[in-house]
Design a protein around this motif. Structure first.
Motif, PDB file in Angstrom:
ATOM      1  N   ALA A  28      -5.065  -2.251   0.238  1.00  0.00           N
ATOM      2  CA  ALA A  28      -4.803  -2.648   1.309  1.00  0.00           C
ATOM      3  C   ALA A  28      -4.394  -3.690   1.013  1.00  0.00           C
ATOM      4  O   ALA A  28      -3.120  -3.747   1.356  1.00  0.00           O
ATOM      5  N   LEU A  29      -5.219  -4.717  -0.086  1.00  0.00           N
ATOM      6  CA  LEU A  29      -4.799  -5.900   0.046  1.00  0.00           C
ATOM      7  C   LEU A  29      -3.205  -5.822  -0.460  1.00  0.00           C
ATOM      8  O   LEU A  29      -1.934  -6.994   0.202  1.00  0.00           O
TER       9      LEU A  29
ATOM     10  N   ALA B 185      -1.196  -3.936   0.019  1.00  0.00           N
ATOM     11  CA  ALA B 185       0.264  -3.518   1.186  1.00  0.00           C
ATOM     12  C   ALA B 185       0.361  -4.667   1.874  1.00  0.00           C
ATOM     13  O   ALA B 185       1.366  -4.650   2.606  1.00  0.00           O
ATOM     14  N   ALA B 186      -0.507  -5.211   1.623  1.00  0.00           N
ATOM     15  CA  ALA B 186      -0.346  -6.201   3.110  1.00  0.00           C
ATOM     16  C   ALA B 186       0.137  -8.098   2.011  1.00  0.00           C
ATOM     17  O   ALA B 186       0.308  -8.990   3.342  1.00  0.00           O
TER      18      ALA B 186
ATOM     19  N   ALA C 249      -0.802  -9.345   0.234  1.00  0.00           N
ATOM     20  CA  ALA C 249      -2.010 -10.623  -0.721  1.00  0.00           C
ATOM     21  C   ALA C 249      -1.913 -10.638  -1.908  1.00  0.00           C
ATOM     22  O   ALA C 249      -2.011  -9.375  -2.223  1.00  0.00           O
TER      23      ALA C 249
ATOM     24  N   ALA D 206      -1.549 -15.596   3.569  1.00  0.00           N
ATOM     25  CA  ALA D 206      -2.452 -14.172   4.286  1.00  0.00           C
ATOM     26  C   ALA D 206      -3.322 -14.107   4.055  1.00  0.00           C
ATOM     27  O   ALA D 206      -3.408 -12.274   4.166  1.00  0.00           O
TER      28      ALA D 206
ATOM     29  N   ASP E  66      -3.118 -10.590   7.876  1.00  0.00           N
ATOM     30  CA  ASP E  66      -2.521  -9.207   7.491  1.00  0.00           C
ATOM     31  C   ASP E  66      -3.736  -8.354   6.879  1.00  0.00           C
ATOM     32  O   ASP E  66      -3.400  -7.401   6.501  1.00  0.00           O
ATOM     33  N   ALA E  67      -4.315  -9.847   5.831  1.00  0.00           N
ATOM     34  CA  ALA E  67      -5.224  -8.889   4.275  1.00  0.00           C
ATOM     35  C   ALA E  67      -6.801  -8.243   5.735  1.00  0.00           C
ATOM     36  O   ALA E  67      -6.513  -7.237   5.670  1.00  0.00           O
ATOM     37  N   GLN E  68      -6.493  -9.159   6.695  1.00  0.00           N
ATOM     38  CA  GLN E  68      -7.525  -8.431   7.564  1.00  0.00           C
ATOM     39  C   GLN E  68      -7.546  -7.645   8.658  1.00  0.00           C
ATOM     40  O   GLN E  68      -8.263  -6.362   8.427  1.00  0.00           O
ATOM     41  N   ARG E  69      -6.025  -7.830   9.110  1.00  0.00           N
ATOM     42  CA  ARG E  69      -5.782  -6.519  10.027  1.00  0.00           C
ATOM     43  C   ARG E  69      -5.305  -4.792   8.637  1.00  0.00           C
ATOM     44  O   ARG E  69      -6.065  -3.885   9.118  1.00  0.00           O
ATOM     45  N   ALA E  70      -5.328  -5.299   8.203  1.00  0.00           N
ATOM     46  CA  ALA E  70      -5.186  -4.010   6.897  1.00  0.00           C
ATOM     47  C   ALA E  70      -6.195  -3.616   6.094  1.00  0.00           C
ATOM     48  O   ALA E  70      -6.689  -2.934   6.340  1.00  0.00           O
TER      49      ALA E  70
ATOM     50  N   SER F 187      -8.068   0.366   6.964  1.00  0.00           N
ATOM     51  CA  SER F 187      -8.504   1.220   5.613  1.00  0.00           C
ATOM     52  C   SER F 187      -9.325   1.262   5.763  1.00  0.00           C
ATOM     53  O   SER F 187      -9.921   2.633   6.124  1.00  0.00           O
TER      54      SER F 187
END
Ligand code: ASP
Ligand code: MG
Length: 406
Positions: A362-363, A365-366, A368, A388, A391-395, A399
């Protein structure tokens, strides 16, 4: 009579109009027949403003840093302002009230300045005033060390005051009022589909707080867990749900629920990572951290080196702390400033490789780049660049919380 402890955060008393609405709520609780003890934070941003003044007074220059003892003397005044104004507003509503500082309330701490820990509460004066029928208002976030120095409890420490008072008074309820109606599965300002969590285990919430979630102070949750106190985290002003009482998060021990593996995404900024090249160098640095009261966490060091993290939230004088570390660490130490961390908190996260793979994927893909990773039973945490972080929090939320972790 049932004792209720209520805490009101800084945004709930940001101006005199809001403070009056808080006084109305307190008077209503008193008139409903309860013994009411209230702890209150400094008005609005006043703690930040006082800290800015301390920085100005200390001047520029590499050696500039206000002594922590004096910072505590200064910032503890913020809560004296709000506690006395609140007592005045309650009296104006025809209800007897008296305010006390932390030391008058019998809140005894260790001798660390700026992030002291409560070691004992002797609430005799509070109990006397309650028996006289008064509402007692206690300045949050402060105490007195066993050396009789004024101390403060770390940022957000009014929560800790509330829980420690609730324990010492064997209160029937501990209500924490702020500008949010409880704990969410992520910061709703960053993750729009963050979910409200109606109940939460204190050990999970403590991990969230230690990993950067701002809703409740980590030390407060630790006290609640040890003293088995249920915390009701609520919004001060939002209307209650019709017929159902206020929306809130109840923090109390839960039986394990495997469906709840990942409860929330957390993020933290302002971290310094220290890389050391040997175990002996790290031991020397730990000694400096003890003497200079520099917080250390996530240390993992082997004979050939490793790393540790210094979270700067409760370090008011980082330039001085950094010099002290560098003096001893020399060439064996490298300090990397300005890092962030993002993580997933829950129960049973590190037992298999599966959540770890989902986490790093997930990270990636974001976008990060992971600079370091910590996997423990209650959390998976990665250190990344702050750019980053959102975006990392949202990803991770999509997930782990929405899709359940794989
Ligand atoms: N006023 C202090 C702070 O801003 C304590 C608190 O708000 O709980 O950190
Ligand atoms: Mg505050």
């Amino acid at each position: 009579m049932a004792v209720i402890v209520q805490k009101y955060g800084g945004s709930s008393v940001a101006d005199v109009e809001k403070l009056g609405r808080v006084a109305d709520k307190i008077v209503a609780a008193k008139r409903a027949g309860h013994d009411v003890v209230v702890t209150v934070s400094a008005m609005g941003k006043s703690t930040d403003n006082l800290l800015a003044l301390a920085r100005q007074a200390a001047g520029e220059g590499a050696a500039a840093a206000a002594p922590r003892r004096e910072i505590d003397m200064l910032v503890s005044t913020g809560e004296r302002v709000s506690m006395s104004l609140l007592a005045i507003a309650i009296a104006a509503r025809g209800c007897e009230a008296i305010s006390f500082t932390g030391s008058q309330s019998g809140i005894i701490t260790n001798d660390r300045h700026f992030d002291a820990r409560i070691i004992e509460v002797r609430p005799h004066r509070i109990e006397d005033e309650l028996s006289r029928g008064r509402v007692v208002i206690v300045a949050g976030y402060q105490g007195m060390s066993y050396k009789r120095e004024i101390t403060t409890l770390g940022r957000g420490g009014t929560d800790t005051t509330a829980v420690a008072l609730a324990a010492a008074l064997s209160a029937d309820r501990c209500e924490i009022y702020s500008d949010v109606d409880g704990v969410y599965s992520a910061d709703p300002r960053v993750v729009p589909d963050a979910r409200h969590l109606p109940e939460l285990d204190p050990s999970v919430l403590q991990e969230m707080a230690e990993r950067g979630a701002k809703v409740l102070n980590a030390q407060a949750v630790e006290w609640a867990r040890k003293a088995r106190i249920t915390i009701h985290a609520r919004s001060t002003f939002d209307p209650w749900e019709r017929g159902a009482g206020p929306r809130e998060t109840q923090v109390r021990a839960q039986t394990a629920n495997p469906a709840h593996a990942a409860r929330a995404v957390v993020a933290e900024q302002n971290l310094v990572v220290g890389k050391v090249s040997s175990l002996s160098a790290f031991e020397e640095l730990a000694r400096v951290a003890r003497d200079e009261e520099i917080p250390l966490k996530d240390a993992s060091v082997r004979e050939d080196g490793g790393a540790f993290v210094v979270p700067l939230l409760n370090v008011p004088d980082w330039s001085r702390a950094r010099r002290a570390l560098e003096r001893v660490g020399g060439a064996a130490l490298e300090l990397v400033e300005g890092l962030a961390a993002v993580g997933v908190v829950g129960d049973g996260l590190s037992t298999t490789g599966r959540p770890l793979v989902a986490f790093t994927e997930a990270l990636r893909a974001a976008g990060a780049k992971v600079r370091g990773l910590e996997a423990g039973p209650l959390s998976l945490v990665a250190r990344i660049e702050p750019s980053a972080l959102a975006d990392a929090q949202r990803a991770l939320h999509a997930s782990f919380v929405v899709d359940g972790g794989a």
